[in-house]
Every structure is written in structure tokens, then in C-alpha cells.
Design a protein around this motif. Structure first.
Motif, PDB file in Angstrom:
ATOM      1  N   PHE A 210       0.817  -1.214   0.000  1.00 42.72           N
ATOM      2  CA  PHE A 210       0.000   0.000   0.000  1.00 42.72           C
ATOM      3  C   PHE A 210       0.853   1.267   0.000  1.00 42.72           C
ATOM      4  O   PHE A 210       1.981   1.275   0.495  1.00 42.72           O
ATOM      5  CB  PHE A 210      -0.926   0.022   1.214  1.00 42.72           C
ATOM      6  CG  PHE A 210      -1.951  -1.080   1.226  1.00 42.72           C
ATOM      7  CD1 PHE A 210      -2.291  -1.766   0.071  1.00 42.72           C
ATOM      8  CD2 PHE A 210      -2.586  -1.432   2.403  1.00 42.72           C
ATOM      9  CE1 PHE A 210      -3.232  -2.782   0.082  1.00 42.72           C
ATOM     10  CE2 PHE A 210      -3.522  -2.442   2.433  1.00 42.72           C
ATOM     11  CZ  PHE A 210      -3.848  -3.125   1.261  1.00 42.72           C
ATOM     12  N   ASP A 213      -0.130   7.139   1.944  1.00 38.41           N
ATOM     13  CA  ASP A 213      -1.416   7.768   2.262  1.00 38.41           C
ATOM     14  C   ASP A 213      -2.473   6.733   2.622  1.00 38.41           C
ATOM     15  O   ASP A 213      -3.324   6.978   3.487  1.00 38.41           O
ATOM     16  CB  ASP A 213      -1.899   8.619   1.080  1.00 38.41           C
ATOM     17  CG  ASP A 213      -1.257  10.005   1.060  1.00 38.41           C
ATOM     18  OD1 ASP A 213      -0.662  10.391   2.089  1.00 38.41           O
ATOM     19  OD2 ASP A 213      -1.335  10.692   0.028  1.00 38.41           O
ATOM     20  N   THR A 214      -2.443   5.591   1.971  1.00 40.09           N
ATOM     21  CA  THR A 214      -3.382   4.514   2.314  1.00 40.09           C
ATOM     22  C   THR A 214      -3.136   4.023   3.733  1.00 40.09           C
ATOM     23  O   THR A 214      -4.080   3.789   4.497  1.00 40.09           O
ATOM     24  CB  THR A 214      -3.240   3.341   1.326  1.00 40.09           C
ATOM     25  OG1 THR A 214      -3.556   3.791   0.011  1.00 40.09           O
ATOM     26  CG2 THR A 214      -4.199   2.193   1.704  1.00 40.09           C
ATOM     27  N   LYS A 215      -1.873   3.905   4.092  1.00 38.98           N
ATOM     28  CA  LYS A 215      -1.537   3.466   5.447  1.00 38.98           C
ATOM     29  C   LYS A 215      -1.948   4.503   6.489  1.00 38.98           C
ATOM     30  O   LYS A 215      -2.375   4.163   7.595  1.00 38.98           O
ATOM     31  CB  LYS A 215      -0.037   3.142   5.535  1.00 38.98           C
ATOM     32  CG  LYS A 215       0.321   1.818   4.864  1.00 38.98           C
ATOM     33  CD  LYS A 215       1.815   1.581   4.818  1.00 38.98           C
ATOM     34  CE  LYS A 215       2.447   2.211   3.611  1.00 38.98           C
ATOM     35  NZ  LYS A 215       3.827   1.758   3.370  1.00 38.98           N
ATOM     36  N   ASN A 217      -4.535   6.503   6.132  1.00 38.50           N
ATOM     37  CA  ASN A 217      -5.992   6.346   6.213  1.00 38.50           C
ATOM     38  C   ASN A 217      -6.372   5.156   7.090  1.00 38.50           C
ATOM     39  O   ASN A 217      -7.355   5.207   7.843  1.00 38.50           O
ATOM     40  CB  ASN A 217      -6.588   6.169   4.817  1.00 38.50           C
ATOM     41  CG  ASN A 217      -6.517   7.445   3.987  1.00 38.50           C
ATOM     42  OD1 ASN A 217      -6.441   8.541   4.539  1.00 38.50           O
ATOM     43  ND2 ASN A 217      -6.531   7.299   2.676  1.00 38.50           N
TER      44      ASN A 217
END
Length: 298
Positions: A210, A213-215, A217
């Protein structure tokens, strides 16, 4: 003989110091469960036995992981200082330590009752095959994170079984809450700092797969779960209103720091936020214990 005993004590100390955080996290989760089931004042003898059983089991499985991952750890700036990597502790002593603590942990839980033993055995088996080269859950995408999250439930079950002899609804809720925090928080909270060595050895974690930014989130989700679920469930589960109020307050404060992580990944900022998340995690557990014990706003 005296020199041998001193050497064994020193080697044991080095192994435990190298894994202090991990080895003490799981028995602490067990103690939290004991305190929730015992409404703040569980029997000390059974609580201590539950603590010891999970402490020994965790020590066995984590040192086994280090034994298997010695070559990988040489690539990590922090892990390269672990005693088996530096040669301060021999692999022969580590094998003895792994076997002794496994027997001690499982044996202690067996003396408590059957459910405590089975829960601890499941915890030991899960973490053993996590590192076992022929299975290596550690290298399995998503399953790695799920296995670590599941340990919160299993260690909580040891505590609940020790005090009540059976399953306990509040303890189950708390363990699921902590498991959710772990699952969504792991990629950014822990695994992010192991990405280099994981990529080199083909370990495809969510942290590897990932984006940053996904982490971030996912970190937000990890702290939102208590704030969103507590107001809906606290009354029916027997908690006081302290739980939803404190959960919302803690989450609001933590989100402010997590939002700052968005954008470019900066390791220093990530590590500072990691420390704050640990404080959040600890305070949330204290709130859960207090609320289950009848401490409330009304």
C-alpha cells in the motif's frame, strides 16, 4: 557451574531485553482481560498465572521468530543489534530458551483450566507457524496482519478463562476492539519500518503493497473504530458512559496528529506518531477497565 548459570542468566536477559515490547504486550492484554472480567479487582493468583502463561509463550514464539529471521534482521537498522545477530547469544542457547519457555507457558495455562490452556495453545501455534519456514504466515499477504490481530482475541480469552472459567462478553468486545486497532494500524504503525528487508526477502505485507497515504488512512480507521462503536454498544455490554465519552475524546486528539502524516513519508514524524499511538492504545485500555468496573460519568 556458577559461571554457566551466570552466562545463562545474562543470555536470557539479553534475549528478553531485545524483545521487551513484544514479549510484555501480550501478557498485558491478558491482564487487561482479567481486570475487565474481575471488574477491576480480579483474583491476584489466577491473574498472575495467566500473565506468566502468556509471557512465557510470547517469549518462546518471538525468540523463535528472531532465530529464524537472523539473516533478515542484519538488514534492519534496529534489529541488527539483536543478540543473535551480533553473536552475544548463541543459537544453541536460543533453541533451549524457546523450548523451555514454551513448556513453561503451556504448562502454566494447563494448571489454570482447560479453556485457558486451549486459548494459550492456539496463541502459541499461531505465532509458531507465523515464523515456521515451511508455512511462514509472515510472508502471506493480509494473513500476516490477521494472525497478529487474532492474538489479541486469544490472549484476552486466556485472561477471561482464568477468572470466569468461560467466555465473557465484555472481554470479547474489548479483544475485537484491540484486534481491529492492530489490523488497521500495523501497516503504518509497525511494518512501515521493515519495508526494506521485507521487499528484499519477498515478504509482501500491507505496508509493502500500500501507499503511504493509504496506510495513514488505515491509521485513522484504527482509532475511529472505538469512537464509532462505543456509543452504540456500551450500555448493552455493561460499560458505563465513560467509555464512549473518553473514546471520542481520545480519538479526536489522535486524529489531529495522524492527519499531519499525510503527504510525503517522513520517518521521524512517523516514529513520533507511533509513540503517541501507543499512549492512545494504553489509555484506551485503562478507560475500558475503568468503565467495566463501574466508573462512569452517570
Amino acid at each position: 557451574i556458577e559461571v554457566c548459570c551466570v552466562g545463562m542468566i545474562k543470555s536470557t536477559g539479553r534475549l528478553l531485553r531485545s524483545r521487551t515490547e513484544a514479549v510484555f504486550t501480550w501478557p498485558w492484554i491478558t491482564v487487561v482481560s482479567c481486570m475487565i472480567v474481575g471488574e477491576g479487582f480480579p483474583p491476584l493468583g489466577l491473574t498472575f498465572m495467566a500473565f506468566l502463561s502468556v509471557f512465557f509463550t510470547a517469549a518462546s514464539t518471538y525468540i523463535y521468530n528472531d532465530y529464524i529471521d537472523t539473516d533478515m534482521d542484519k538488514l534492519n537498522n534496529v534489529k541488527k543489534n539483536r543478540p543473535m545477530v551480533t553473536g552475544e547469544v548463541s543459537t544453541g542457547f536460543a533453541r533451549w530458551f524457546i523450548a523451555f519457555t514454551a513448556v513453561a507457558g503451556l504448562g502454566t495455562s494447563f494448571m489454570i483450566n482447560g479453556l485457558a490452556f486451549l486459548s494459550n495453545l492456539a496463541f502459541f501455534t499461531l505465532f509458531f507457524i507465523y515464523s515456521l519456514p515451511s508455512i511462514r504466515i509472515k510472508k502471506m499477504f493480509v494473513l500476516k496482519e490477521m494472525s497478529i490481530s487474532s492474538a489479541f482475541i486469544l490472549c484476552s480469552m486466556v485472561g477471561a478463562a482464568a477468572i470466569s472459567g468461560t467466555f465473557h462478553l465484555q472481554s470479547i468486545y474489548v479483544s475485537i476492539l484491540l484486534a481491529a486497532f492492530s489490523f488497521f494500524g500495523q501497516p503504518g504503525l509497525n511494518d512501515q519500518f521493515d519495508v526494506l528487508e521485507d521487499e528484499l526477502y519477498g515478504v509482501r505485507t500491507m505496508a509493502v503493497a500500500f501507499s503511504w497515504d493509504t496506510k495513514v488512512n488505515m491509521l485513522m480507521i484504527s482509532v475511529l473504530v472505538p469512537a464509532l462503536t462505543a456509543p452504540l454498544t456500551y450500555s448493552m455490554l455493561g460499560f458505563t458512559a465513560l467509555l464512549p465519552v473518553a473514546a471520542i475524546a481520545l480519538t479526536t486528539g489522535m486524529l489531529w496528529f495522524i492527519l499531519k502524516l499525510r503527504g510525503e513519508y517522513v520517518e521521524a514524524s512517523a516514529r513520533r506518531t507511533r509513540k503517541l499511538l501507543y499512549v492512545y492504545f494504553f489509555l484506551l485500555q485503562l478507560v475500558l477497565i475503568a468503565s467495566a468496573s463501574g466508573v462512569g460519568l452517570w
